[in-house]
Design a protein around this motif. Structure first.
Motif, PDB file in Angstrom:
ATOM      1  N   ALA A   1      -5.781   3.862   7.266  1.00 37.17           N
ATOM      2  CA  ALA A   1      -4.834   4.555   8.138  1.00 37.17           C
ATOM      3  C   ALA A   1      -3.442   4.591   7.523  1.00 37.17           C
ATOM      4  O   ALA A   1      -2.720   5.585   7.637  1.00 37.17           O
ATOM      5  N   VAL A   2      -3.058   3.500   6.853  1.00 34.92           N
ATOM      6  CA  VAL A   2      -1.745   3.438   6.208  1.00 34.92           C
ATOM      7  C   VAL A   2      -1.661   4.443   5.061  1.00 34.92           C
ATOM      8  O   VAL A   2      -0.643   5.131   4.877  1.00 34.92           O
ATOM      9  N   VAL A   3      -2.729   4.564   4.282  1.00 31.03           N
ATOM     10  CA  VAL A   3      -2.771   5.530   3.181  1.00 31.03           C
ATOM     11  C   VAL A   3      -2.657   6.952   3.717  1.00 31.03           C
ATOM     12  O   VAL A   3      -1.943   7.795   3.144  1.00 31.03           O
ATOM     13  N   GLU A   4      -3.327   7.236   4.816  1.00 29.04           N
ATOM     14  CA  GLU A   4      -3.241   8.567   5.429  1.00 29.04           C
ATOM     15  C   GLU A   4      -1.813   8.864   5.852  1.00 29.04           C
ATOM     16  O   GLU A   4      -1.297   9.978   5.662  1.00 29.04           O
TER      17      GLU A   4
ATOM     18  N   THR B   1       0.836  -1.204   0.000  1.00 32.19           N
ATOM     19  CA  THR B   1       0.000   0.000   0.000  1.00 32.19           C
ATOM     20  C   THR B   1       0.868   1.251   0.000  1.00 32.19           C
ATOM     21  O   THR B   1       0.642   2.190  -0.777  1.00 32.19           O
ATOM     22  N   LEU B   2       1.882   1.275   0.855  1.00 35.88           N
ATOM     23  CA  LEU B   2       2.805   2.401   0.894  1.00 35.88           C
ATOM     24  C   LEU B   2       3.474   2.610  -0.460  1.00 35.88           C
ATOM     25  O   LEU B   2       3.560   3.735  -0.966  1.00 35.88           O
ATOM     26  N   SER B   3       3.924   1.518  -1.051  1.00 38.95           N
ATOM     27  CA  SER B   3       4.613   1.596  -2.342  1.00 38.95           C
ATOM     28  C   SER B   3       3.720   2.193  -3.422  1.00 38.95           C
ATOM     29  O   SER B   3       4.159   3.017  -4.233  1.00 38.95           O
ATOM     30  N   LYS B   4       2.447   1.799  -3.428  1.00 39.21           N
ATOM     31  CA  LYS B   4       1.509   2.310  -4.434  1.00 39.21           C
ATOM     32  C   LYS B   4       1.274   3.809  -4.262  1.00 39.21           C
ATOM     33  O   LYS B   4       1.259   4.562  -5.246  1.00 39.21           O
ATOM     34  N   VAL B   5       1.104   4.245  -3.014  1.00 39.35           N
ATOM     35  CA  VAL B   5       0.879   5.669  -2.762  1.00 39.35           C
ATOM     36  C   VAL B   5       2.110   6.481  -3.146  1.00 39.35           C
ATOM     37  O   VAL B   5       2.011   7.522  -3.818  1.00 39.35           O
ATOM     38  N   PHE B   6       3.275   6.010  -2.749  1.00 40.74           N
ATOM     39  CA  PHE B   6       4.510   6.735  -3.069  1.00 40.74           C
ATOM     40  C   PHE B   6       4.762   6.748  -4.577  1.00 40.74           C
ATOM     41  O   PHE B   6       5.166   7.765  -5.146  1.00 40.74           O
ATOM     42  N   GLY B   7       4.517   5.610  -5.219  1.00 45.01           N
ATOM     43  CA  GLY B   7       4.711   5.533  -6.665  1.00 45.01           C
ATOM     44  C   GLY B   7       3.784   6.464  -7.415  1.00 45.01           C
ATOM     45  O   GLY B   7       4.183   7.128  -8.379  1.00 45.01           O
ATOM     46  N   ALA B   8       2.528   6.539  -6.960  1.00 44.11           N
ATOM     47  CA  ALA B   8       1.553   7.422  -7.600  1.00 44.11           C
ATOM     48  C   ALA B   8       1.950   8.887  -7.442  1.00 44.11           C
ATOM     49  O   ALA B   8       1.557   9.737  -8.251  1.00 44.11           O
ATOM     50  N   ALA B   9       2.736   9.181  -6.404  1.00 39.22           N
ATOM     51  CA  ALA B   9       3.195  10.551  -6.162  1.00 39.22           C
ATOM     52  C   ALA B   9       4.501  10.853  -6.896  1.00 39.22           C
ATOM     53  O   ALA B   9       5.080  11.921  -6.704  1.00 39.22           O
ATOM     54  N   GLY B  10       4.940   9.896  -7.709  1.00 38.93           N
ATOM     55  CA  GLY B  10       6.144  10.116  -8.504  1.00 38.93           C
ATOM     56  C   GLY B  10       7.442   9.749  -7.815  1.00 38.93           C
ATOM     57  O   GLY B  10       8.529  10.098  -8.309  1.00 38.93           O
TER      58      GLY B  10
ATOM     59  N   LEU C   1       3.431  11.773   4.437  1.00 42.20           N
ATOM     60  CA  LEU C   1       4.854  11.814   4.097  1.00 42.20           C
ATOM     61  C   LEU C   1       5.073  12.485   2.742  1.00 42.20           C
ATOM     62  O   LEU C   1       6.030  13.244   2.559  1.00 42.20           O
ATOM     63  N   VAL C   2       4.189  12.182   1.803  1.00 45.40           N
ATOM     64  CA  VAL C   2       4.289  12.804   0.480  1.00 45.40           C
ATOM     65  C   VAL C   2       4.102  14.317   0.594  1.00 45.40           C
ATOM     66  O   VAL C   2       4.863  15.101   0.008  1.00 45.40           O
ATOM     67  N   ARG C   3       3.094  14.730   1.361  1.00 47.71           N
ATOM     68  CA  ARG C   3       2.839  16.171   1.530  1.00 47.71           C
ATOM     69  C   ARG C   3       4.033  16.869   2.171  1.00 47.71           C
ATOM     70  O   ARG C   3       4.453  17.953   1.764  1.00 47.71           O
TER      71      ARG C   3
END
Length: 213
Positions: A198-201, A23-32, A206-208
Motif C-alpha cells: 500500500a505504501v508503494v502504491e 520504502t518511500l525513499s527507495k521508490v522516490f529515489g528510483a524515480a530520480g 505521488l511520482v506519477r
C-alpha cells in the motif's frame, strides 16, 4: 527551480513508520528524486538536543504539557530553518517522520491541550507551510503497543497508559477526516509486506502526479 515535495509520515507507536519511510525513499529515489529523510522532534543539531529532553524517561527530567508543547515547536522552528525549508527550496523531496499532525495528536489529543493554542504556535512557527501529503499509518492501539514491547527500552511517550494512545489515535483519525485531500490513511495492522504494498502504491501515485501523468 521547482519546489520539492513535502511528505510526512504519521501514526501512533509501533505502526512501522521507520520501515515504511525507507520504502518511500527507495521508490522516490528510483524515480530520480533526491530525497531528504528527517524526523521530529529532531532532524537538526538543536532539535536533536531538544528531542533528548522530550523522550527521556529520567525521573529527574520532566515537563508539563505546555512546556512539552513549546519544546516541540522550538525544535520544529530550528528544524524548518535548518533542514526542511532549504531542502524544499532546492527541489528535494522531504520525507519527515512526524510533523505538526503529531503535535495535535499527542499534545492535543493525548495531553488534552487546547487545539487553538497549538494552532497559534503552528501559524507562528510555520507560517503557510504545510505538508503536501501525509501518510497516516493506522493500527489498533493494542497492536502497536505489542510491537513496541518487543523492542524494549521504551521512551517517555511509549511509557504512557493505553488511554493516552487511544486519544492519540482518535485525534489522528479525526484529522484525516478534516484534511482528506492531504492525509492518506493506510491500514498498518497486517504484515510488513502487506503494508509495504500500500505504501508503494501511495509513493508511485505521488511520482506519477509530479511527472504530470
Amino acid at each position: 527551480m521547482k519546489r520539492g515535495l513535502f511528505i510526512t509520515v504519521e501514526g501512533g507507536e509501533g505502526v512501522g513508520k521507520t520501515t515504511h519511510m525507507e520504502t518511500l525513499s527507495k521508490v522516490f529515489g528510483a524515480a530520480g528524486k533526491k530525497v531528504c529523510l528527517t524526523r521530529e522532534p529532531g532532524g537538526s543539531p538543536v532539535a536533536e538536543s531538544i528531542r533528548k529532553i522530550l523522550l527521556s524517561h529520567d525521573n529527574n527530567i520532566s515537563c508539563d504539557g505546555m512546556a512539552e508543547l513549546l519544546l516541540m515547536f522550538a525544535a520544529r522552528a530550528d528544524h524548518l530553518e535548518s533542514v526542511i525549508s532549504p531542502a524544499l527550496e532546492v527541489g528535494d523531496w522531504v520525507v519527515c517522520d512526524r510533523f505538526t499532525d503529531a503535535t495535535y495528536a499527542y499534545q492535543g489529543g493525548g495531553r488534552g491541550l487546547d487545539p487553538q493554542k497549538i494552532l497559534t504556535l503552528e501559524h507562528l512557527v510555520q507560517g503557510e507551510l504545510q505538508p503536501d501529503w501525509t501518510l497516516l499509518l493506522d493500527a489498533p492501539v493494542e497492536t502497536g503497543l505489542a510491537r513496541v514491547n518487543k523492542r524494549g527500552d521504551p521512551d517517555r511517550f511509549e511509557l504512557e497508559e493505553r488511554a493516552f494512545f487511544e486519544r492519540v489515535r482518535k485525534t489522528y483519525l479525526e484529522r484525516a477526516k478534516m484534511f482528506p485531500k492531504r492525509i492518506r490513511v493506510v491500514d498498518a495492522t497486517g504484515c510488513i509486506e502487506e503494508v509495504s504494498k500500500a505504501v508503494v502504491e501511495f509513493a508511485n501515485s505521488l511520482v506519477r502526479t509530479s511527472n504530470g501523468r
